[in-house]
Design an enzyme around this catalytic site. Structure first.
Site, PDB file in Angstrom:
ATOM      1  N   SER A 252       0.684  -1.222   0.109  1.00  0.00           N
ATOM      2  CA  SER A 252       0.061  -0.033   0.024  1.00  0.00           C
ATOM      3  C   SER A 252       0.862   1.108  -0.002  1.00  0.00           C
ATOM      4  O   SER A 252       1.937   1.272   0.521  1.00  0.00           O
ATOM      5  CB  SER A 252      -0.875   0.095   1.268  1.00  0.00           C
ATOM      6  N   LYS A 253       0.291   2.383  -0.544  1.00  0.00           N
ATOM      7  CA  LYS A 253       1.072   3.576  -0.519  1.00  0.00           C
ATOM      8  C   LYS A 253       1.120   4.201   0.824  1.00  0.00           C
ATOM      9  O   LYS A 253       1.964   4.788   1.300  1.00  0.00           O
ATOM     10  CB  LYS A 253       0.279   4.557  -1.437  1.00  0.00           C
ATOM     11  N   ARG A 254       0.056   3.714   1.629  1.00  0.00           N
ATOM     12  CA  ARG A 254      -0.239   4.187   2.967  1.00  0.00           C
ATOM     13  C   ARG A 254       0.919   3.832   3.888  1.00  0.00           C
ATOM     14  O   ARG A 254       1.542   4.571   4.532  1.00  0.00           O
ATOM     15  CB  ARG A 254      -1.591   3.971   3.628  1.00  0.00           C
TER      16      ARG A 254
END
Length: 324
Positions: A252-254
């Site tokens: 994930s980018k998060r």
């Protein structure tokens, strides 16, 4: 097969791409190019607070570095502009009016957070099936609630099972009422929701093939319902395997999982990254430096794995030049 295959890459510029995003872009590019087709770049920046334009510009530079070109879209523009969803509010409003004339839209005043309605939903995310409580409000109740709350807008769904065949994952079915519920088409802050926007944009851009992650498979029945209501022809869907971290999480980018910014600092060119991804998904028997163009002669969907893929632990502990 259509006269011209039109594939697309539709990233959300909420952060730097990770290898899972790169794999999706690579397979979408290979599929369209291997069929003599075109590639559309659409920037899914529905929520401008999460997706500043600078991120979109950086994303374009990353795609160019990867060797994944496109024929129209993004800052390049083209015949189907606008290609930034943040610029498409009037277009989505027209589609909303079509649904309203069919008597299928109603205001929703529920208080739980709807901040993620403009984001693509994922299979691994918990999803509460909406019970339709606001559909049962009277006109007087709606009028009173509207004085203090700006409502979101939901689409009524029937008690109907929608089935389709995904070109990668096979047959899939979902009962809209029992497994989905009435879903949002516009948030309470006026931002249009992902499901409506992606259908309208794929249709008006003439997209014939959608290649995206398997976590979006459950979105298709809702989108096919919208295609039918709006009178559009749906594309062919190919939902590819997810890349997972060694602990089983979806990249994930998060979490800034192996983001492309840090990878580029370790690489003089993208060939080692492309080769490592091609090997993981089944296109190469052994990892070796390669460009997307060099993969084209041997590309075939039958080679691509269907199940999720765990990236090797060494991807987190060694530079990408040592992944091969």
């Amino acid at each position: 097969m259509p006269d011209c295959v039109r594939g697309r890459f539709a990233p959300t510029p909420s952060g730097r791409m990770h290898p899972g995003n790169v794999l999706c872009a690579l397979l979408a590019w290979l599929s369209a190019r291997s069929q003599g087709g075109r590639i559309v770049l659409r920037i899914e920046d529905l929520d401008p607070l999460r997706c500043p334009r600078g991120n979109a510009d950086l994303l374009e530079r990353d795609l160019a570095w990867l060797g994944l070109d496109w024929d129209e879209g993004g800052s390049r523009g083209g015949a189907h502009a606008p290609y930034y969803q943040s610029e498409c509010t009037p277009i989505y409003g027209t589609a909303l009016e079509i649904l309203q004339k069919q008597g299928l839209i109603y205001p929703c005043f529920c208080s739980r957070s709807q901040l993620h309605a403009a984001s693509a939903p994922h299979l691994s995310d918990s999803q509460v099936i909406y019970d339709g409580r606001c559909r049962r409000l009277t006109a007087d109740q709606v009028q009173q609630l509207s004085k203090t709350h700006r409502p979101a807008l939901r689409l009524c769904v029937p008690n109907e099972t929608i089935s389709f065949t995904d070109s990668c994952q096979g047959n899939y079915s979902e009962n809209l009422a029992k497994e989905c519920g009435d879903f949002l088409v516009r948030r309470s802050d006026g931002v249009f929701a992902y499901q409506l926007a992606v259908v309208v944009d794929d249709a008006r851009m003439g997209v014939t093939e959608v290649v995206r992650g398997r976590d979006l498979l459950s979105s298709v029945p809702q989108q096919l319902y919208l295609y039918r209501l709006l009178g559009y022809r749906p594309p062919q869907y190919r939902h590819i395997p997810l890349l997972l971290a060694p602990d089983g999480r979806r990249l994930s980018k998060r979490d800034r999982d192996l983001d492309l910014g840090s990878l580029r600092q370790s690489l003089s060119n993208a060939r080692p990254l492309i080769g490592a991804l091609a090997h993981l998904c089944g296109l190469l028997p052994q990892p070796e430096p390669v460009t997307p163009q060099e993969l084209l002669p041997q590309f075939h969907w039958e080679l691509v794995r269907r199940e999720s893929i765990c990236v090797p632990e060494k991807w987190y502990t060694t530079p990408p030049t040592e992944w091969l």
